[in-house]
Design a protein around this motif. Structure first.
Motif, PDB file in Angstrom:
ATOM      1  N   ALA A  21       6.073  32.832 -91.415  1.00  0.00           N
ATOM      2  CA  ALA A  21       6.161  31.622 -92.085  1.00  0.00           C
ATOM      3  C   ALA A  21       5.230  30.734 -91.247  1.00  0.00           C
ATOM      4  O   ALA A  21       4.568  29.900 -91.953  1.00  0.00           O
ATOM      5  CB  ALA A  21       7.602  30.777 -92.173  1.00  0.00           C
ATOM      6  N   MET A  22       5.155  30.632 -89.975  1.00  0.00           N
ATOM      7  CA  MET A  22       4.169  30.043 -89.386  1.00  0.00           C
ATOM      8  C   MET A  22       2.836  30.266 -89.602  1.00  0.00           C
ATOM      9  O   MET A  22       1.602  29.694 -89.686  1.00  0.00           O
ATOM     10  CB  MET A  22       4.336  30.442 -87.655  1.00  0.00           C
ATOM     11  N   PHE A  30       5.943  25.413 -97.403  1.00  0.00           N
ATOM     12  CA  PHE A  30       6.222  24.148 -97.559  1.00  0.00           C
ATOM     13  C   PHE A  30       6.245  23.595 -96.089  1.00  0.00           C
ATOM     14  O   PHE A  30       6.959  22.535 -95.871  1.00  0.00           O
ATOM     15  CB  PHE A  30       7.744  24.098 -98.002  1.00  0.00           C
ATOM     16  N   LEU A  31       5.646  24.237 -95.105  1.00  0.00           N
ATOM     17  CA  LEU A  31       5.990  23.888 -93.576  1.00  0.00           C
ATOM     18  C   LEU A  31       4.590  23.435 -93.008  1.00  0.00           C
ATOM     19  O   LEU A  31       4.243  23.693 -92.048  1.00  0.00           O
ATOM     20  CB  LEU A  31       6.633  24.923 -92.863  1.00  0.00           C
ATOM     21  N   TRP A  32       3.426  23.393 -94.048  1.00  0.00           N
ATOM     22  CA  TRP A  32       1.945  23.319 -93.596  1.00  0.00           C
ATOM     23  C   TRP A  32       1.800  21.870 -93.293  1.00  0.00           C
ATOM     24  O   TRP A  32       0.573  21.575 -92.735  1.00  0.00           O
ATOM     25  CB  TRP A  32       1.048  23.784 -94.540  1.00  0.00           C
ATOM     26  N   ASP A  33       2.383  20.813 -93.529  1.00  0.00           N
ATOM     27  CA  ASP A  33       2.175  19.482 -93.745  1.00  0.00           C
ATOM     28  C   ASP A  33       1.515  19.010 -92.259  1.00  0.00           C
ATOM     29  O   ASP A  33       0.725  18.215 -91.937  1.00  0.00           O
ATOM     30  CB  ASP A  33       3.194  18.382 -94.012  1.00  0.00           C
ATOM     31  N   ARG A  34       2.589  19.497 -91.064  1.00  0.00           N
ATOM     32  CA  ARG A  34       2.258  18.879 -89.689  1.00  0.00           C
ATOM     33  C   ARG A  34       0.983  19.645 -89.467  1.00  0.00           C
ATOM     34  O   ARG A  34       0.105  18.961 -88.567  1.00  0.00           O
ATOM     35  CB  ARG A  34       3.516  19.292 -88.951  1.00  0.00           C
ATOM     36  N   GLU A  86       6.292  24.622 -85.422  1.00  0.00           N
ATOM     37  CA  GLU A  86       6.773  25.038 -86.790  1.00  0.00           C
ATOM     38  C   GLU A  86       7.522  26.092 -86.668  1.00  0.00           C
ATOM     39  O   GLU A  86       8.149  26.538 -87.681  1.00  0.00           O
ATOM     40  CB  GLU A  86       5.290  25.135 -87.620  1.00  0.00           C
ATOM     41  N   MET A  87       7.028  27.429 -85.707  1.00  0.00           N
ATOM     42  CA  MET A  87       8.017  28.665 -85.886  1.00  0.00           C
ATOM     43  C   MET A  87       9.282  28.400 -85.463  1.00  0.00           C
ATOM     44  O   MET A  87      10.187  28.796 -86.150  1.00  0.00           O
ATOM     45  CB  MET A  87       7.097  29.414 -84.800  1.00  0.00           C
TER      46      MET A  87
END
Length: 304
Positions: free
Chosen positions: A112-113, A175-179, A230-231
């Motif tokens: 995911a990271m 969906f975790l790319w915003d940061r 994020e990980m």
């Protein structure tokens, strides 16, 4: 003449950059702790077939809820030395499932990271370097993404398309790319005004080459910190989804799923909840300490 000799002696006695880096690394105990735990977890995950004493999927109802070794004296009838940490409600070896659970958590967190990092870094660097309309469009995309709660989207996708390991990785990665995008945009906007970037433009270096060779190396330090955060976030989200039944499905040895399966025994056999919860706590803590320490040891001077 004496002053020249003194300067030479100072230059000789001044530690090399490698020695300074080594001193910062071995003087940063939280970084060493985080790195040590991560390395240990990775080694355990890679050597799981060798370390696990039993098949994590094998069930034996005649051995259900065997007690761990610290209950050997209090409940000897329920203790089996073949199962050091006991068994779960269907007789599967708990130690083996904990060991294989490290594979699931690390695979989901790392995958995911990587996916979210590629998406977010690309968008953030493009927005920060070009600005103008490109920045406006990417900012709109970031705001749309921030309006969608990741956890609720993951629950909805799991309900519609079915929950599985691949679905969890795909949803969290997308969906975790915003940061990544926000941080990379801010740092790239600062880097594009530096003299070395202006000099590269002046001599006619192409834009892709400037981004890859001049801008990207100078945002790499912050990128690694965001990646570790994020990980850890992906691992926690996977555990929460599996706990609710919308993540990794049985009989996969996910720590979140193990927490879900142990809910009904939390008052009578709390170790069934404590062990996977402790593993999650250690892994997420180690990743965060490693990311924070990595920022400290790679900067020019130590944090005051």
């Amino acid at each position: 003449m004496v002053a020249i000799d003194n300067r030479s002696a100072e230059q000789i006695l001044e530690p090399s950059p490698l020695a300074k880096l080594r001193r910062r690394i071995f003087g940063h105990y939280s970084f060493l702790f985080g790195a040590g735990v991560i390395v240990l977890m990775v080694l355990v995950a890679l050597a799981a077939p060798l370390l696990a004493p039993h098949d994590p999927y094998y069930t034996d109802l005649s051995k259900r809820i065997q007690m761990p070794f610290w209950h050997a004296d209090t409940t000897p009838a329920k203790y089996n030395p073949d199962h050091l940490l006991g068994t779960d409600k269907v007789g599967r070896d708990y130690l083996s499932r904990l060991i294989y659970g490290a594979q699931v958590s690390l695979l989901i967190g790392f995958s995911a990271m990587i996916i979210s990092g590629i998406i977010g870094t690309t968008l953030g660097v493009l927005a920060g370097y070009f600005g103008g309309r490109v920045d406006l469009v990417i900012n709109f995309i970031i705001n749309v993404r921030l309006a969608l709660p990741v956890f609720l989207v993951a629950l909805s996708v799991g309900f519609v398309f079915g929950a599985s390991l691949e679905i969890v990785i795909l949803v969290l990665g997308l969906f975790l790319w915003d940061r990544f995008a926000v941080v990379m945009r801010s740092i790239t906007m600062q880097a594009r005004e530096m003299d070395y970037v202006n000099a590269a433009r002046a001599i006619g270096v192409s834009t892709p080459s400037i981004i890859v060779r001049e801008v990207f190396p100078n945002v790499l330090n912050s990128l690694t910190v965001v990646a570790t955060v994020e990980m850890a976030n992906a691992i926690l989200l996977e555990a929460a989804l599996s706990f609710l039944g919308f993540g990794v499905q049985a009989p996969e040895p996910s720590w979140g799923l193990m927490l879900n399966e142990a809910r009904e025994y939390m008052f009578f056999h709390p170790w069934l909840l404590t062990l996977p919860g402790l593993m999650l706590f250690l892994l997420v803590l180690a990743i965060n300490l490693f990311g924070d320490g990595l920022r400290d040891v790679t900067q020019a001077r130590e944090r005051a």
